[in-house]
Design a protein around this motif. Structure first.
Motif, PDB file in Angstrom:
ATOM      1  N   GLN A 166      83.739  74.838 -11.863  1.00 44.93           N
ATOM      2  CA  GLN A 166      82.818  75.871 -11.412  1.00 44.93           C
ATOM      3  C   GLN A 166      82.237  76.567 -12.639  1.00 44.93           C
ATOM      4  O   GLN A 166      82.947  76.830 -13.621  1.00 44.93           O
ATOM      5  N   GLY A 167      80.955  76.833 -12.571  1.00 46.69           N
ATOM      6  CA  GLY A 167      80.295  77.464 -13.710  1.00 46.69           C
ATOM      7  C   GLY A 167      80.797  78.866 -13.953  1.00 46.69           C
ATOM      8  O   GLY A 167      81.318  79.542 -13.061  1.00 46.69           O
ATOM      9  N   THR A 168      80.675  79.292 -15.177  1.00 45.16           N
ATOM     10  CA  THR A 168      81.065  80.643 -15.581  1.00 45.16           C
ATOM     11  C   THR A 168      79.903  81.274 -16.339  1.00 45.16           C
ATOM     12  O   THR A 168      78.912  80.626 -16.678  1.00 45.16           O
ATOM     13  N   ALA A 169      80.064  82.538 -16.618  1.00 45.29           N
ATOM     14  CA  ALA A 169      79.002  83.244 -17.350  1.00 45.29           C
ATOM     15  C   ALA A 169      79.060  82.959 -18.838  1.00 45.29           C
ATOM     16  O   ALA A 169      78.154  83.334 -19.568  1.00 45.29           O
ATOM     17  N   GLY A 170      80.169  82.263 -19.244  1.00 40.77           N
ATOM     18  CA  GLY A 170      80.337  82.021 -20.679  1.00 40.77           C
ATOM     19  C   GLY A 170      79.803  80.661 -21.103  1.00 40.77           C
ATOM     20  O   GLY A 170      78.602  80.427 -21.140  1.00 40.77           O
ATOM     21  N   PRO A 171      80.715  79.721 -21.399  1.00 38.55           N
ATOM     22  CA  PRO A 171      80.297  78.421 -21.943  1.00 38.55           C
ATOM     23  C   PRO A 171      79.420  77.649 -20.976  1.00 38.55           C
ATOM     24  O   PRO A 171      79.435  77.858 -19.770  1.00 38.55           O
ATOM     25  N   THR A 172      78.649  76.745 -21.525  1.00 37.23           N
ATOM     26  CA  THR A 172      77.771  75.889 -20.748  1.00 37.23           C
ATOM     27  C   THR A 172      78.454  74.548 -20.512  1.00 37.23           C
ATOM     28  O   THR A 172      79.054  73.987 -21.427  1.00 37.23           O
ATOM     29  N   LEU A 173      78.364  74.033 -19.308  1.00 37.12           N
ATOM     30  CA  LEU A 173      78.952  72.745 -18.962  1.00 37.12           C
ATOM     31  C   LEU A 173      77.935  71.653 -19.225  1.00 37.12           C
ATOM     32  O   LEU A 173      76.763  71.791 -18.857  1.00 37.12           O
ATOM     33  N   VAL A 174      78.369  70.565 -19.847  1.00 40.65           N
ATOM     34  CA  VAL A 174      77.429  69.508 -20.210  1.00 40.65           C
ATOM     35  C   VAL A 174      78.067  68.147 -19.940  1.00 40.65           C
ATOM     36  O   VAL A 174      79.274  67.987 -20.079  1.00 40.65           O
ATOM     37  N   ALA A 175      77.241  67.188 -19.545  1.00 38.08           N
ATOM     38  CA  ALA A 175      77.735  65.827 -19.368  1.00 38.08           C
ATOM     39  C   ALA A 175      78.018  65.198 -20.717  1.00 38.08           C
ATOM     40  O   ALA A 175      77.449  65.592 -21.721  1.00 38.08           O
ATOM     41  N   PRO A 176      78.921  64.215 -20.766  1.00 43.92           N
ATOM     42  CA  PRO A 176      79.185  63.576 -22.042  1.00 43.92           C
ATOM     43  C   PRO A 176      77.984  62.777 -22.496  1.00 43.92           C
ATOM     44  O   PRO A 176      77.080  62.486 -21.746  1.00 43.92           O
ATOM     45  N   GLY A 177      77.973  62.460 -23.727  1.00 47.15           N
ATOM     46  CA  GLY A 177      76.886  61.782 -24.364  1.00 47.15           C
ATOM     47  C   GLY A 177      76.443  62.731 -25.396  1.00 47.15           C
ATOM     48  O   GLY A 177      75.382  62.702 -25.916  1.00 47.15           O
ATOM     49  N   SER A 178      77.318  63.467 -25.769  1.00 46.69           N
ATOM     50  CA  SER A 178      77.263  64.753 -26.358  1.00 46.69           C
ATOM     51  C   SER A 178      76.293  64.807 -27.381  1.00 46.69           C
ATOM     52  O   SER A 178      75.389  64.264 -27.178  1.00 46.69           O
ATOM     53  N   PHE A 179      76.907  64.981 -27.599  1.00 50.50           N
ATOM     54  CA  PHE A 179      76.591  66.299 -27.311  1.00 50.50           C
ATOM     55  C   PHE A 179      75.151  66.215 -27.384  1.00 50.50           C
ATOM     56  O   PHE A 179      74.609  65.758 -28.355  1.00 50.50           O
ATOM     57  N   LEU A 180      74.535  66.508 -26.285  1.00 45.21           N
ATOM     58  CA  LEU A 180      73.156  66.091 -26.041  1.00 45.21           C
ATOM     59  C   LEU A 180      72.165  66.794 -26.952  1.00 45.21           C
ATOM     60  O   LEU A 180      72.457  67.808 -27.563  1.00 45.21           O
TER      61      LEU A 180
END
Length: 392
Positions: A166-180
């Protein structure tokens, strides 16, 4: 006096003549056949003059006592007949083990290092966690009395893993392939409590072996070698979805997806040794090596649906590939013979190493660039092998 002696001699001569005549009527002869050892002599009493009845007395040789019939299992010291059919079913309870198989990463938003320069700083990478799943198999074979035979085996396997956040107000969630690249990560900047991300990875394969075999047995040891061909179809897929209920987010669904497939054919060799502990229990060790030559394909893409923005981008690459596989199995086998049927069941621990099989997210490199996508990695399986069958 002289006359009396004459009468006495006449009577004596007459008695001797009668005795000689009676003795000549029957003669007892000993008859023993040349090749018949004692104690089986034959006595024959026959007439010399006129035919007379023959009386034969024979003594039979003593016969050895017959032991009662006892049902026994196969002897540990005597090799059994190797010819005949064999068939059965198997269940392998396997768990995949990836050298690297990321589900998603948490990163901080773009950190500005200077005018027009920004980077994404990874905080933590989450890998998929697989459980054990069942791989059914079926096998059939035939062996001639010479020890030469043929056999075939088919097995298939499928497993998946899901990771969600679940998203938070802090870090951003990203799909792998990183780091995009910054332009892609900026689409997810501001991933907050009203957004949910879910990553799913699937792996499946099917294997078909066809081999020639040779069996050798001596004492308590039996050896089985095989050489043939193996076909493998390996398919891995990845999907990462972000959904939002926040109208201000502007995107209903944001998806990364990737597929990594391989089809190959090549030689396979195996060797198995068994040691018979008793009539019903054996210990075994089995090793196998395969080198598969074939082609692979990797597909990667992302889609944005809903809101004012709609976008779909996909890229596919094809390659020639080589996939070596090493296998080892140790366990016990139980046998029971009923008439002409030999039933068996075995339980063992196995491990497999698939070198350079990669993972599902490898396909992301086709769309994000080879420097950004995950690097090649190895794949392994470990678990239990259970087989049961019958030979005839």
């Amino acid at each position: 006096m002289k006359r009396a002696w004459m009468h006495f001699l006449a009577l004596l001569a007459l008695g001797f003549s009668l005795k000689t005549s009676y003795a000549q009527d029957y003669v007892v002869k000993w008859s023993d056949q040349k090749n018949s050892p004692p104690p089986a002599p034959t006595y024959v009493m026959e007439s010399v003059g006129t035919p007379a009845p023959i009386t034969q007395i024979a003594f039979d040789e003593p016969q050895p006592a017959t032991a009662p019939h006892v049902l026994q299992g196969p002897s540990c010291e005597e090799p059994r007949s190797r010819g005949g059919w064999s068939a059965g079913l198997g269940l392998m309870i396997l768990q995949p083990s990836f050298e690297s198989n990321p589900a998603f990463s948490l990163v901080t938003p773009n950190i500005v290092l200077g005018p027009g320069i920004g980077v994404n700083v990874p905080i933590r990478q989450y890998d998929f966690s697989y459980g054990m799943d069942v791989a059914p198999s079926v096998f059939i074979g035939y062996t001639w009395d010479s020890g030469i035979g043929v056999r075939s085996n088919y097995m298939q396997y499928q497993n998946n893993s899901i990771a969600a956040a679940q998203g938070t107000a802090g870090p951003t969630l990203v799909a792998p392939g990183s780091f995009l690249a910054g332009s892609l990560i900026s689409l997810l900047t501001g991933f907050g409590p009203t957004e949910r991300a879910e990553a799913r990875s699937d792996i499946q394969f099917l294997i078909f072996d066809f081999e020639a075999t040779y069996a050798l047995q001596t004492g308590r040891w039996s050896l089985l070698g095989s050489a043939g061909i193996r076909y493998l179809n390996l398919s891995q897929s990845y999907r990462f979805d972000v959904t939002s209920t926040d109208p201000g987010f502007g995107i209903d669904v944001f998806t990364f997806y990737a597929n990594n497939n391989f089809n190959g054919l090549g030689p396979t060799l195996s060797a198995e040794g068994k040691y018979r502990v008793n009539d019903f229990l054996q210990l075994y060790a089995n090793s196998r090596g395969s080198i598969l030559f074939g082609g692979g394909s990797s597909t990667g893409g992302f889609t944005i649906a809903g809101g004012p923005l709609s976008l779909n981008l996909e890229s596919t690459s094809h390659r020639s590939d080589i996939l070596p596989i090493a296998e080892l199995e140790l366990g016990t086998e139980f046998t029971q013979t009923l008439g002409q049927f030999n039933f068996f069941a075995r339980v063992g621990f196995l491990g497999q190493a698939w070198f350079g099989a990669d993972n599902a997210t490898q396909g992301l490199s086709t769309i994000l660039g080879s420097n950004n996508g995950p690097q090649s990695s190895n794949l392994g399986f470990y678990g239990l092998s259970i087989r049961t069958g019958v030979s005839y």
